[in-house]
Design an enzyme around this catalytic site. Structure first.
Site, PDB file in Angstrom:
ATOM      1  CG  HIS A  27      -0.367  -0.143   2.530  1.00  0.00           C
ATOM      2  ND1 HIS A  27       0.486   0.807   3.042  1.00  0.00           N
ATOM      3  CD2 HIS A  27      -0.453  -1.101   3.489  1.00  0.00           C
ATOM      4  CE1 HIS A  27       0.872   0.470   4.259  1.00  0.00           C
ATOM      5  NE2 HIS A  27       0.330  -0.702   4.550  1.00  0.00           N
ATOM      6  CG  HIS A  30       4.077  -1.471   2.410  1.00  0.00           C
ATOM      7  ND1 HIS A  30       2.865  -2.019   2.072  1.00  0.00           N
ATOM      8  CD2 HIS A  30       4.344  -1.893   3.674  1.00  0.00           C
ATOM      9  CE1 HIS A  30       2.426  -2.754   3.086  1.00  0.00           C
ATOM     10  NE2 HIS A  30       3.304  -2.685   4.069  1.00  0.00           N
ATOM     11  CB  CYS A 135       0.635  -8.335  19.372  1.00  0.00           C
ATOM     12  SG  CYS A 135      -0.242  -7.752  17.894  1.00  0.00           S
ATOM     13  CB  CYS A 138       3.466  -6.540  16.913  1.00  0.00           C
ATOM     14  SG  CYS A 138       2.420  -5.149  17.176  1.00  0.00           S
ATOM     15  CB  CYS A 153      -1.652  -5.233  20.207  1.00  0.00           C
ATOM     16  SG  CYS A 153      -0.560  -4.324  19.135  1.00  0.00           S
ATOM     17  CG  HIS A 156      -1.734  -4.564  15.074  1.00  0.00           C
ATOM     18  ND1 HIS A 156      -0.431  -4.662  15.523  1.00  0.00           N
ATOM     19  CD2 HIS A 156      -1.664  -4.405  13.737  1.00  0.00           C
ATOM     20  CE1 HIS A 156       0.381  -4.592  14.496  1.00  0.00           C
ATOM     21  NE2 HIS A 156      -0.326  -4.432  13.403  1.00  0.00           N
ATOM     22  CE  LYS A 304       1.761   1.871  10.592  1.00  0.00           C
ATOM     23  NZ  LYS A 304       2.142   0.542  11.002  1.00  0.00           N
ATOM     24  CE  LYS A 307      -4.743  -8.654   5.133  1.00  0.00           C
ATOM     25  NZ  LYS A 307      -3.795  -9.755   5.036  1.00  0.00           N
TER      26      LYS A 307
HETATM   27  N1  MSP Z   1       8.746  -6.921   8.336  1.00  0.00           N
HETATM   28  C1  MSP Z   1       8.876  -5.835   9.231  1.00  0.00           C
HETATM   29  C2  MSP Z   1      10.155  -5.071   8.997  1.00  0.00           C
HETATM   30  C3  MSP Z   1      11.400  -5.856   9.092  1.00  0.00           C
HETATM   31  S1  MSP Z   1      12.791  -4.922   8.670  1.00  0.00           S
HETATM   32  C4  MSP Z   1      14.074  -5.863   9.117  1.00  0.00           C
HETATM   33  C5  MSP Z   1       7.692  -4.894   9.054  1.00  0.00           C
HETATM   34  N2  MSP Z   1       7.076  -4.951   7.873  1.00  0.00           N
HETATM   35  S2  MSP Z   1       5.809  -4.070   7.424  1.00  0.00           S
HETATM   36  O1  MSP Z   1       5.342  -4.650   6.203  1.00  0.00           O
HETATM   37  O2  MSP Z   1       4.888  -3.943   8.488  1.00  0.00           O
HETATM   38  O3  MSP Z   1       6.407  -2.714   6.977  1.00  0.00           O
HETATM   39  C6  MSP Z   1       6.870  -1.787   7.872  1.00  0.00           C
HETATM   40  C7  MSP Z   1       7.350  -0.544   7.157  1.00  0.00           C
HETATM   41  O4  MSP Z   1       6.457  -0.147   6.109  1.00  0.00           O
HETATM   42  C8  MSP Z   1       7.315   0.639   8.111  1.00  0.00           C
HETATM   43  O5  MSP Z   1       8.412   0.711   8.942  1.00  0.00           O
HETATM   44  C9  MSP Z   1       7.302   1.756   7.132  1.00  0.00           C
HETATM   45  O6  MSP Z   1       8.575   1.936   6.599  1.00  0.00           O
HETATM   46  C10 MSP Z   1       6.339   1.245   6.070  1.00  0.00           C
HETATM   47  N3  MSP Z   1       4.957   1.592   6.407  1.00  0.00           N
HETATM   48  C11 MSP Z   1       3.904   0.752   6.547  1.00  0.00           C
HETATM   49  N4  MSP Z   1       2.791   1.472   6.820  1.00  0.00           N
HETATM   50  C12 MSP Z   1       3.087   2.759   6.875  1.00  0.00           C
HETATM   51  C13 MSP Z   1       2.374   3.938   7.042  1.00  0.00           C
HETATM   52  N5  MSP Z   1       1.081   3.967   7.229  1.00  0.00           N
HETATM   53  N6  MSP Z   1       3.065   5.099   6.979  1.00  0.00           N
HETATM   54  C14 MSP Z   1       4.398   5.136   6.719  1.00  0.00           C
HETATM   55  N7  MSP Z   1       5.088   4.041   6.558  1.00  0.00           N
HETATM   56  C15 MSP Z   1       4.491   2.829   6.676  1.00  0.00           C
HETATM   57  O7  MSP Z   1       7.411  -4.137   9.960  1.00  0.00           O
END
Ligand code: MSP
Length: 513
Positions: A27, A30, A135, A138, A153, A156, A304, A307
């Site tokens: 999304h 990311h 969680c 997380c 959590c 979440h 934030k 999903k």
């Molecule tokens: N898999 C772990 C990270 C491991 S790194 C060794 C994880 N993955 S995640 O899919 O949840 O992605 C986290 C990252 O996606 C966040 O740290 C951020 O960089 C980005 N984001 C996901 N949602 C976001 C927002 N709503 N806003 C900004 N960034 C976001 O955690």
């Protein structure tokens, strides 16, 4: 011209994004981190730095295993499908990663096993029993104090689960002082300042040992010294940054890139990156990362995106309306990287219209129209003593400082100043009313030179558009072959080359369309 863009004497730039969980499709949250990493990588390539940009997918853990079960497929199959979705999204968004790592790859398993074996051999890992509140979303344990209403959590907002198992523990508590020492010796390692303070706060509270293995699941990297255990997903995941540059396989390559790395990450994963990861590296006998840049959330309606909250926006939906570069520009320009930013469609339309359609798009179309009408379609050369020349020099310095500080919005604001000044220069001189001759050539030559410099400076953010500008103003070769700072120096537009008038670069959008 001062060489402002250098990151270090060795001229190397290694940048990473977090690796994304494959329980979710990509999304714009990311995409936000990934587009930023891409723009930084592109900027450093322009500087001539040896650049390595790593992204990928995080494929182990309970969360992924459960997502696979929900879709009635094997975990690996599920991971393969979703990982492909990330690659597709990055292709759509022109992401120029050098490597895409999947944590299920054998190279990563080998690297994790060697890394944690080193920690074990160095006496930092021991066996114990863990009982805690977990969680799954997380993939983390919480204490009761962390929970909302004693049961949910804090991220979440859903109930945690009681888990009890025999685990291997990492002696994090022993790293409290080494981490404090490292933070003190490296005041810039964690940016921005507020996030550094947050990490220091966590460390100063005192660190407890953490459980790093699981027996309850098998979907993970096996613990090499104890069959039946797999490493907990986070300790496998963080090591991807080492795997990507050859840890455990190519020591020379690893030594070339490590520890001069720039990790970009959202504030949700600060603790893992800014506390656990440097400690793990110290435990393995490696240096902690050079830079951890923690950014804020992209909020939708003040929340934030996630999903579980059903408020996700997908890159392809916005690309359909704004184009790839309209998308990239918005997320780089609109939010100060580090702060939270509230996404709104209206805000995106208004930024697109003002900066892209009106400023950049208009400058090119005005210049190309007058050159076609009054110069037979051949672009004149700029004046060496143009009033825009000193502006361009300042703009280069400010743009370079912005990228250097990992402040894309600041860098782009600086670049756009040159566009605005060139438009003002056209309005003051009104070339569309002038007769053909040297005076007209001077005005147009200066504007074409601005377009050339802007194409170089904006290319990390909007690469496809800048290549198109480059082509339309008649520049030979491609932008990728340009090198800063030389390419930003005034006077590079040769003149005497064909200028093409084409469709608008960024057709204006109606508000609410
Ligand atoms: N898999 C772990 C990270 C491991 S790194 C060794 C994880 N993955 S995640 O899919 O949840 O992605 C986290 C990252 O996606 C966040 O740290 C951020 O960089 C980005 N984001 C996901 N949602 C976001 C927002 N709503 N806003 C900004 N960034 C976001 O955690």
């Amino acid at each position: 011209m001062p060489d402002l863009g250098r990151v270090s004497a060795v001229s190397r730039f290694y940048v990473t994004t977090p690796i994304y969980y494959v329980n979710d499709v990509p999304h714009i949250g990311h995409a936000y981190t990934t587009v930023t990493a891409d723009a930084l990588a592109r900027w450093h390539r322009l500087l001539g730095d040896d650049t390595f940009f790593l992204t990928g997918t995080d494929e182990h853990g309970l969360k992924v295993q459960r997502a696979a079960e929900a879709n009635a497929v094997a975990a690996h199959e599920h991971a393969t499908r979703t990982s492909a979705r990330f690659r597709e999204a990055w292709e759509l968004l022109d992401i120029s990663y050098d490597d895409f790592i999947r944590t299920t790859e054998p190279r990563h398993h080998r690297s994790v096993q060697q890394f944690l074996q080193r920690c074990y051999d160095n006496g930092h890992i021991y066996k114990g029993t863990y009982a805690g509140l977990y969680c799954v979303a997380c993939e983390a344990y919480y204490t009761e104090d962390d929970l909302i209403d004693g049961e949910s959590c804090p991220i979440h907002l859903r109930p945690v689960e009681h888990l009890e198992e025999e685990n291997w523990f990492f002696r994090l508590s022993a790293f409290t002082q080494p981490l404090l020492d490292w933070y003190e010796a490296n005041p810039d390692a964690v940016r921005p300042e507020g996030k550094r303070n947050e990490a220091l706060g966590i460390i100063r509270q005192g660190l407890e040992d953490i459980s790093i293995s699981r027996t309850s699941i098998s979907w993970g990297v096996p613990v090499p010294w104890d069959e039946g255990h797999v490493f907990y997903v986070w300790y496998d995941a963080l090591i991807n940054y080492a795997t990507g540059v050859g840890y455990g396989e190519d020591p020379e390559r690893f030594a070339t890139w490590w520890p001069d790395v720039h990790h970009l990450l959202g504030k949700d994963i600060l603790r893992f990156h800014c506390v656990y990861w440097p400690a793990m590296l110290l435990a393995a006998g490696e240096a902690p990362p050079h830079r951890l840049f923690v950014h804020g959330y992209l909020l939708v309606g003040g929340e934030k995106m996630s999903k579980t909250r059903l408020n996700q926006i997908f890159p392809a939906d916005l690309v359909a309306d704004f184009g790839v570069d309209g998308f990239r520009y918005h997320f780089l320009r609109d939010t100060v990287f580090g702060n939270d930013g509230d996404f709104s469609y209206e805000g995106m339309v208004s930024r697109y219209n003002s900066d892209l359609a009106n400023n950049l798009g208009n400058l090119l179309s005005r210049v190309a129209t007058v050159v076609a009408k009054k110069c037979g379609g051949v672009g004149p050369a700029p004046r060496p003593d143009s009033p825009l020349a000193p502006v361009a020099a300042e703009v280069y310095a400010d743009t370079a400082a912005g990228w250097q500080a990992i402040a894309p919005s600041q860098a782009l604001e600086a670049t756009w100043r040159l566009i605005r000044e060139a438009n003002a220069h056209l309005e003051a001189n009104e070339p569309w009313k002038m007769e053909p001759g040297p005076a007209l050539d001077a005005v147009l030559g200066d504007a074409l030179e601005v377009l050339r410099i802007v194409a170089v400076l904006a290319s990390p953010a909007i690469p496809g558009t800048c290549e198109e500008v480059w082509r339309r103003i008649g520049m030979p070769g491609t932008l990728r072959d340009q090198r800063l700072p030389a390419a930003a120096g005034w006077g590079g537009y040769p003149g005497g080359v064909p200028v093409t008038k084409g469709d608008p670069l960024f057709p204006r959008m109606k508000s609410g369309s």
